[in-house]
Design a protein around this motif. Structure first.
Motif, PDB file in Angstrom:
ATOM      1  N   ASP A   1      -5.506  14.863 -38.285  1.00  0.00           N
ATOM      2  CA  ASP A   1      -4.489  15.335 -37.824  1.00  0.00           C
ATOM      3  C   ASP A   1      -5.189  15.120 -36.135  1.00  0.00           C
ATOM      4  O   ASP A   1      -6.581  15.014 -35.621  1.00  0.00           O
ATOM      5  CB  ASP A   1      -4.658  16.444 -38.217  1.00  0.00           C
ATOM      6  CG  ASP A   1      -3.909  17.018 -39.252  1.00  0.00           C
ATOM      7  OD1 ASP A   1      -2.971  15.624 -39.629  1.00  0.00           O
ATOM      8  OD2 ASP A   1      -4.069  16.944 -40.359  1.00  0.00           O
TER       9      ASP A   1
ATOM     10  N   TYR B   1      -0.475  16.154 -35.819  1.00  0.00           N
ATOM     11  CA  TYR B   1       0.479  17.765 -36.558  1.00  0.00           C
ATOM     12  C   TYR B   1       1.436  18.140 -35.694  1.00  0.00           C
ATOM     13  O   TYR B   1       2.147  18.722 -36.601  1.00  0.00           O
ATOM     14  CB  TYR B   1      -1.033  18.145 -36.436  1.00  0.00           C
ATOM     15  CG  TYR B   1      -0.955  19.700 -37.146  1.00  0.00           C
ATOM     16  CD1 TYR B   1      -1.891  19.348 -38.564  1.00  0.00           C
ATOM     17  CD2 TYR B   1      -0.554  20.813 -36.371  1.00  0.00           C
ATOM     18  CE1 TYR B   1      -1.785  20.244 -39.251  1.00  0.00           C
ATOM     19  CE2 TYR B   1      -0.184  21.661 -37.721  1.00  0.00           C
ATOM     20  CZ  TYR B   1      -0.779  21.701 -38.924  1.00  0.00           C
ATOM     21  OH  TYR B   1      -0.449  22.948 -40.088  1.00  0.00           O
TER      22      TYR B   1
ATOM     23  N   ASN C   1      -2.155   8.827 -39.273  1.00  0.00           N
ATOM     24  CA  ASN C   1      -2.745  10.267 -40.063  1.00  0.00           C
ATOM     25  C   ASN C   1      -3.334   9.846 -41.238  1.00  0.00           C
ATOM     26  O   ASN C   1      -3.470   8.416 -41.672  1.00  0.00           O
ATOM     27  CB  ASN C   1      -1.959  10.509 -40.862  1.00  0.00           C
ATOM     28  CG  ASN C   1      -0.331  10.765 -41.040  1.00  0.00           C
ATOM     29  OD1 ASN C   1      -0.557   9.829 -42.319  1.00  0.00           O
ATOM     30  ND2 ASN C   1       0.595  11.719 -41.177  1.00  0.00           N
TER      31      ASN C   1
END
Length: 223
Positions: free
Chosen positions: A95, A100, A124
């Motif tokens: 992340d 995020y 990710n």
């Protein structure tokens, strides 16, 4: 279809067993991490003026900016980004503040990361861009912003899914996901790009009874 359901199960397990985001659950954060978690802009500036490492990591590999992003602490995030924090710095589960904020629909922080060098091609832990989880979770404005920024709308993640497929497979077929499908189709997403089992977005929508999404896909020449 069996493989598709297996992948959904694996994804749900991963989501429920991934490390928690709160800084307070870490054992080895810095003062800067604590200030970020508390949205304490004054302390952030003071610590940085005394030479604190802006991209120092906690025991889970998170920078203070990522801690602020986890809590959607906009003031802290701005102070850190303005001071040069790396918006692409990844933690131990891949992340970053950019990824995020996109995945969670933290639009204000996302905007800041985009203005300060966000890597639109970064992925990710599932091999997906920020657009894919944003589409899955129904973050309409985030999807709109990421499309405008130039994120690849047809990127395929490790599960074999695009943003369009995730919006249908993991979405609820409601207004938000209908809007997201419309945005993706308008942006030129390949409406016939199938998953690893050869099931198309239109077939997934039909199987789930998502009539409005079916109509959008058909208008985009889905087969």
């Amino acid at each position: 279809m069996r493989n598709t359901f297996a992948r959904i199960a694996l994804l749900l397990v991963a989501l429920t067993t991934s490390p928690m985001s709160a800084w307070s659950e870490n054992l080895k954060g810095t003062e800067l991490h604590a200030a970020a978690a508390n949205d304490d802009v004054g302390s952030i500036r003071q610590l940085l003026s005394k030479g604190a490492d802006i991209d120092a990591r906690d025991e889970n590999g998170r920078t203070a900016l990522l801690v602020a992003t986890h809590g959607n602490k906009i003031g802290a995030a701005k102070a850190l980004i303005d001071a040069g924090a790396d918006v692409n710095a990844k933690d131990d589960i891949n992340d970053s503040p950019y990824l995020y904020s996109g995945a969670r629909g933290h639009l204000e922080i996302l905007e800041m990361t985009l203005a300060h060098g966000a890597d639109l091609k970064s992925t990710n832990r599932y091999g997906g861009t920020a657009l894919i989880p944003a589409a899955e979770r129904g973050h309409v404005e985030t999807v709109r912003r990421l499309i405008a920024a130039g994120v690849d709308v047809d990127h395929v993640n490790n599960l074999g899914w695009t943003a369009l497929l995730e919006a249908i497979i993991l979405g609820d077929g409601g207004k938000r996901h209908q809007q997201i499908v419309e945005l993706l189709v308008e942006a030129g997403a390949n409406v016939n790009l199938a998953d690893n089992d050869g099931v198309t977005p239109l077939q997934h929508a039909h199987q789930r009874g998502y009539r409005e999404i079916e109509e959008t896909l058909l208008a985009g020449r889905a087969r």
